[in-house]
Design a protein around this motif. Sequence first.
Motif, PDB file in Angstrom:
ATOM      1  N   ASP A 157       0.869  -1.174   0.000  1.00 37.12           N
ATOM      2  CA  ASP A 157       0.000   0.000   0.000  1.00 37.12           C
ATOM      3  C   ASP A 157       0.905   1.223   0.000  1.00 37.12           C
ATOM      4  N   CYS A 158       0.634   2.118  -0.924  1.00 37.11           N
ATOM      5  CA  CYS A 158       1.492   3.309  -1.072  1.00 37.11           C
ATOM      6  C   CYS A 158       0.650   4.581  -1.111  1.00 37.11           C
ATOM      7  N   VAL A 159       1.352   5.688  -0.955  1.00 35.67           N
ATOM      8  CA  VAL A 159       0.745   7.013  -1.073  1.00 35.67           C
ATOM      9  C   VAL A 159       1.536   7.768  -2.133  1.00 35.67           C
ATOM     10  N   LEU A 160       0.813   8.261  -3.119  1.00 34.88           N
ATOM     11  CA  LEU A 160       1.427   9.075  -4.161  1.00 34.88           C
ATOM     12  C   LEU A 160       1.022  10.518  -3.852  1.00 34.88           C
ATOM     13  N   ILE A 161       2.004  11.389  -3.703  1.00 28.23           N
ATOM     14  CA  ILE A 161       1.720  12.786  -3.388  1.00 28.23           C
ATOM     15  C   ILE A 161       2.091  13.648  -4.586  1.00 28.23           C
ATOM     16  N   TYR A 162       1.040  14.187  -5.225  1.00 28.18           N
ATOM     17  CA  TYR A 162       1.232  15.120  -6.330  1.00 28.18           C
ATOM     18  C   TYR A 162       1.627  16.479  -5.756  1.00 28.18           C
ATOM     19  N   HIS A 163       2.523  17.152  -6.434  1.00 27.48           N
ATOM     20  CA  HIS A 163       2.889  18.539  -6.117  1.00 27.48           C
ATOM     21  C   HIS A 163       2.516  19.380  -7.325  1.00 27.48           C
ATOM     22  N   LEU A 164       1.484  20.220  -7.182  1.00 28.93           N
ATOM     23  CA  LEU A 164       1.124  21.156  -8.247  1.00 28.93           C
ATOM     24  C   LEU A 164       2.098  22.317  -8.144  1.00 28.93           C
ATOM     25  N   VAL A 165       2.746  22.653  -9.250  1.00 34.59           N
ATOM     26  CA  VAL A 165       3.810  23.659  -9.206  1.00 34.59           C
ATOM     27  C   VAL A 165       3.490  24.852 -10.102  1.00 34.59           C
ATOM     28  N   ASP A 166       4.064  26.014  -9.728  1.00 34.79           N
ATOM     29  CA  ASP A 166       3.898  27.216 -10.544  1.00 34.79           C
ATOM     30  C   ASP A 166       4.995  27.263 -11.604  1.00 34.79           C
ATOM     31  N   GLU A 167       5.109  28.407 -12.283  1.00 28.29           N
ATOM     32  CA  GLU A 167       6.082  28.540 -13.374  1.00 28.29           C
ATOM     33  C   GLU A 167       7.522  28.373 -12.908  1.00 28.29           C
ATOM     34  N   GLU A 168       7.802  28.694 -11.624  1.00 27.68           N
ATOM     35  CA  GLU A 168       9.163  28.542 -11.082  1.00 27.68           C
ATOM     36  C   GLU A 168       9.349  27.184 -10.402  1.00 27.68           C
ATOM     37  N   GLN A 169       8.387  26.293 -10.578  1.00 36.43           N
ATOM     38  CA  GLN A 169       8.368  24.952 -10.001  1.00 36.43           C
ATOM     39  C   GLN A 169       8.333  24.956  -8.478  1.00 36.43           C
ATOM     40  N   ASN A 170       7.694  25.982  -7.895  1.00 38.08           N
ATOM     41  CA  ASN A 170       7.423  26.012  -6.467  1.00 38.08           C
ATOM     42  C   ASN A 170       6.073  25.340  -6.240  1.00 38.08           C
ATOM     43  N   THR A 171       5.981  24.511  -5.207  1.00 32.29           N
ATOM     44  CA  THR A 171       4.736  23.815  -4.901  1.00 32.29           C
ATOM     45  C   THR A 171       3.677  24.818  -4.462  1.00 32.29           C
ATOM     46  N   VAL A 172       2.505  24.782  -5.128  1.00 32.06           N
ATOM     47  CA  VAL A 172       1.396  25.646  -4.737  1.00 32.06           C
ATOM     48  C   VAL A 172       0.327  24.859  -3.982  1.00 32.06           C
ATOM     49  N   SER A 173       0.259  23.551  -4.181  1.00 32.68           N
ATOM     50  CA  SER A 173      -0.610  22.688  -3.391  1.00 32.68           C
ATOM     51  C   SER A 173      -0.229  21.234  -3.660  1.00 32.68           C
ATOM     52  N   THR A 174      -0.783  20.351  -2.838  1.00 33.59           N
ATOM     53  CA  THR A 174      -0.495  18.929  -2.990  1.00 33.59           C
ATOM     54  C   THR A 174      -1.798  18.142  -3.018  1.00 33.59           C
ATOM     55  N   LEU A 175      -1.710  16.929  -3.532  1.00 37.50           N
ATOM     56  CA  LEU A 175      -2.847  16.022  -3.621  1.00 37.50           C
ATOM     57  C   LEU A 175      -2.329  14.627  -3.318  1.00 37.50           C
ATOM     58  N   ARG A 176      -3.017  13.923  -2.428  1.00 40.86           N
ATOM     59  CA  ARG A 176      -2.600  12.567  -2.028  1.00 40.86           C
ATOM     60  C   ARG A 176      -3.530  11.541  -2.671  1.00 40.86           C
ATOM     61  N   VAL A 177      -2.936  10.478  -3.224  1.00 43.22           N
ATOM     62  CA  VAL A 177      -3.699   9.412  -3.867  1.00 43.22           C
ATOM     63  C   VAL A 177      -3.130   8.067  -3.404  1.00 43.22           C
ATOM     64  N   ALA A 178      -4.026   7.132  -3.089  1.00 40.96           N
ATOM     65  CA  ALA A 178      -3.602   5.784  -2.697  1.00 40.96           C
ATOM     66  C   ALA A 178      -3.263   4.975  -3.948  1.00 40.96           C
ATOM     67  N   VAL A 179      -2.163   4.266  -3.885  1.00 39.71           N
ATOM     68  CA  VAL A 179      -1.702   3.413  -4.990  1.00 39.71           C
ATOM     69  C   VAL A 179      -1.282   2.073  -4.396  1.00 39.71           C
ATOM     70  N   THR A 180      -1.545   0.997  -5.138  1.00 44.62           N
ATOM     71  CA  THR A 180      -1.109  -0.342  -4.719  1.00 44.62           C
ATOM     72  C   THR A 180      -0.031  -0.815  -5.676  1.00 44.62           C
ATOM     73  N   LEU A 181       1.090  -1.256  -5.118  1.00 43.26           N
ATOM     74  CA  LEU A 181       2.168  -1.835  -5.929  1.00 43.26           C
ATOM     75  C   LEU A 181       2.146  -3.346  -5.733  1.00 43.26           C
ATOM     76  N   VAL A 182       2.247  -4.068  -6.864  1.00 44.26           N
ATOM     77  CA  VAL A 182       2.314  -5.514  -6.809  1.00 44.26           C
ATOM     78  C   VAL A 182       3.637  -5.923  -7.450  1.00 44.26           C
ATOM     79  N   VAL A 183       4.532  -6.467  -6.644  1.00 46.64           N
ATOM     80  CA  VAL A 183       5.834  -6.941  -7.123  1.00 46.64           C
ATOM     81  C   VAL A 183       5.742  -8.463  -7.180  1.00 46.64           C
ATOM     82  N   GLU A 184       5.853  -9.015  -8.418  1.00 50.38           N
ATOM     83  CA  GLU A 184       5.663 -10.453  -8.645  1.00 50.38           C
ATOM     84  C   GLU A 184       6.782 -11.308  -8.053  1.00 50.38           C
ATOM     85  N   SER A 185       8.027 -10.935  -8.288  1.00 50.47           N
ATOM     86  CA  SER A 185       9.127 -11.760  -7.763  1.00 50.47           C
ATOM     87  C   SER A 185      10.321 -10.915  -7.377  1.00 50.47           C
TER      88      SER A 185
END
Length: 185
Positions: A157-185
Amino acid sequence: MADRTPGQNQVFGKKGKVALIVAIGLIVVLLAVIVVLLLSRGNSGTEIPEAPEETKRNVVVNASNAEEIAEEMISQEYIAPGYYSASMTTTWHFASGDEVSEDAYVENVAENTNDVYFDLFLSEQEDEPIYQSPVIPRGSELEKIALDKPLEAGTYDCVLIYHLVDEEQNTVSTLRVAVTLVVES
């Protein structure tokens, strides 16, 4: 004129001066009372209420007001856009912990207002990312993702955190999304 003595002019003059001072004093007191009454009346709720502040609407720009509108826009404080539409897969499969995922997909749709980058963390370890993306411009996508830190076989179980950035690549807000990773071997 001969009947007046010099002392009588002085007495009459003193009485006139006293009367004048008393009259001026009464006028000052009356003005003070009027001012106090007017001020207290204004605070008693009898004053005319102010009109509510009008909501500012967008203005149509034309040749006659273009400069004025441009100056107004420049002087206004920047307000970061407040939305982001995530287009991505939420379950990523890896043949092994150090290989590229064939189904990991993240898109920054063209309708979004900001470029983004994201960091991927194990849910229980948000202090150390297992993947850090490059900046994804609007209308671009990221595929074939390989983790920065290989994982053992298993489901994570993972958390992906998006960083919305402005023209100078400064973070203006964030968004968290749940992601599942499945590693076979």
